[in-house]
Design a protein around this motif. Structure first.
Motif, mmCIF file in Angstrom:
data_model
loop_
_atom_site.group_PDB
_atom_site.id
_atom_site.type_symbol
_atom_site.label_atom_id
_atom_site.label_comp_id
_atom_site.label_asym_id
_atom_site.label_seq_id
_atom_site.Cartn_x
_atom_site.Cartn_y
_atom_site.Cartn_z
ATOM 1 N N SER A 132 0.826 -1.198 0.000
ATOM 2 C CA SER A 132 0.000 0.000 0.000
ATOM 3 C C SER A 132 0.865 1.254 0.000
ATOM 4 O O SER A 132 1.969 1.274 0.532
ATOM 5 N N GLN B 115 0.451 5.791 0.057
ATOM 6 C CA GLN B 115 -0.392 6.986 0.045
ATOM 7 C C GLN B 115 -0.498 7.475 -1.399
ATOM 8 O O GLN B 115 0.507 7.587 -2.085
ATOM 9 N N GLY C 68 -10.087 5.580 -6.871
ATOM 10 C CA GLY C 68 -11.235 5.234 -6.035
ATOM 11 C C GLY C 68 -10.929 5.373 -4.560
ATOM 12 O O GLY C 68 -10.378 6.374 -4.106
ATOM 13 N N ASN C 69 -11.243 4.342 -3.797
ATOM 14 C CA ASN C 69 -11.050 4.423 -2.340
ATOM 15 C C ASN C 69 -9.593 4.263 -1.920
ATOM 16 O O ASN C 69 -9.280 4.300 -0.738
ATOM 17 N N ARG C 70 -8.690 4.095 -2.895
ATOM 18 C CA ARG C 70 -7.267 4.061 -2.564
ATOM 19 C C ARG C 70 -6.703 5.460 -2.360
ATOM 20 O O ARG C 70 -5.608 5.623 -1.834
ATOM 21 N N SER D 179 -5.541 8.731 -0.926
ATOM 22 C CA SER D 179 -5.246 9.193 0.425
ATOM 23 C C SER D 179 -5.576 10.667 0.580
ATOM 24 O O SER D 179 -6.084 11.099 1.607
ATOM 25 N N ARG D 180 -5.272 11.451 -0.460
ATOM 26 C CA ARG D 180 -5.472 12.887 -0.323
ATOM 27 C C ARG D 180 -5.549 13.556 -1.685
ATOM 28 O O ARG D 180 -4.700 13.307 -2.542
ATOM 29 N N ARG D 181 -6.590 14.365 -1.875
ATOM 30 C CA ARG D 181 -6.625 15.274 -3.015
ATOM 31 C C ARG D 181 -6.198 16.628 -2.484
ATOM 32 O O ARG D 181 -6.874 17.209 -1.644
#
Length: 315
Positions: A7, A9, A28-30, A32-34
């Protein structure tokens, strides 16, 4: 353990743009941060980008940073181009300074959206590959190459896996209609509204058009495996992201007219000093990323038309 199962970030800068939005969708749900940057305040934007790079570089965790930001296009004035170049340059400087503080190495990897058209606008002997000499013809292309070179220095100094993605003509739902680019969206809009498409290139102009979702999928695949692909080799990779299909402007117009049974109104506005008439490309780096079927130009146009009908209130 494969690289894909480790995994990381996943951080996206420029998630409001066409490529960035589609990368967000692929992650998708991977995600971590926009990262949301105050682009209208150049000083604050520069400060935040530098801090982002510095702080990320000091983290022991594995991270993938996607740079997809920027409003500049081929004919953007030099002053705006330079502002955007400085912003990404400060992000890279922050990464460098963060690595100096931590002593490196880093678990990070970096993707930078660059431009095939900007790089090869004045080059000779198409189709162009990653090994063709780049010849920019304006500040936009020169700026993209300058950022690539900065990224190359950073990557080699710290063994930071980095992909400079030379992207061809990106198109798809959600394209910014205010930017002076996006021929597919522009011609479909002209067809819907009846307002003439102001064409600033010859009808025989040949380009590669890649659907944004396809490009985003390739970018994420590249970042999933960039560490293993660059292990023991040059950590900085220039990769052309393209569909591999060469289309002339007159072919695009005929496809749209055939699909939707309506002419595309066109007004020709010749511009001196434009890019090559033939900007065909052929990627020879990491060709396996392009093994999956790409959306056809016909299906891509249908998706763009559906999106524009909704956005323009055409039912």
């Amino acid at each position: 353990m494969s690289e894909r199962t480790v995994s990381a970030q996943e951080i996206v800068v420029g998630g409001g743009g066409l490529l960035g939005r589609h990368i967000l969708g692929v992650l998708g749900n991977r995600l971590s941060r926009r990262v949301r940057i105050p682009w209208d305040d150049h000083g604050r934007a520069c400060e935040q980008l530098y801090a982002l790079g510095r702080d990320l570089a000091q983290q022991p965790a594995r991270w993938n940073l996607y740079w997809c930001a920027g409003l500049a296009v081929f004919h953007t004035p030099a002053e705006q181009v330079e502002r955007e170049r400085l912003q990404v340059s400060l992000l890279l400087a922050g990464i460098n300074d963060g690595l100096e503080r931590s002593g490196g190495p880093t678990g990070g990897a970096l993707f930078l959206a660059s431009s095939a058209g900007g790089a090869f606008a004045g080059s000779e002997h198409p189709p162009f590959t990653e090994f063709s000499p780049p010849v920019p013809t304006n500040p936009y292309g020169a700026s993209k190459l300058a950022v690539e070179e900065e990224a190359e220095v950073l990557a080699r100094r710290w063994r930071l896996p980095t992909v400079s993605g030379r992207i061809t003509n990106l198109y798809g739902p959600g394209q910014n209609l205010d930017k002076n680019q996006g021929l597919v969206s522009a011609l479909v809009k002209a067809q819907l509204t009846g307002e003439p498409l102001r064409l600033r290139a010859a009808l025989e102009t040949t380009r590669d058009y890649i659907y944004a979702r396809d490009c985003a999928r390739m970018v994420v695949s590249a970042m999933e495996t960039v560490r293993s692909r660059t292990r023991g080799t040059d950590p900085h990779v220039r990769k052309i992201f393209s569909s591999g299909r060469r289309l002339r402007i007159d072919e695009l117009l005929r496809i749209a007219e055939r699909l939707f049974d309506r002419p595309v109104p066109v007004v020709h506005e010749p511009v001196a000093g434009g890019a090559n008439v033939n900007l065909s490309v052929e990627s020879r780096v990491w060709a396996d990323l392009e093994s999956s079927p790409f959306l056809s130009i016909e299906e891509g146009m249908r998706a763009v038309r559906s999106d524009l009908r909704y956005r323009l209130g055409h039912g």
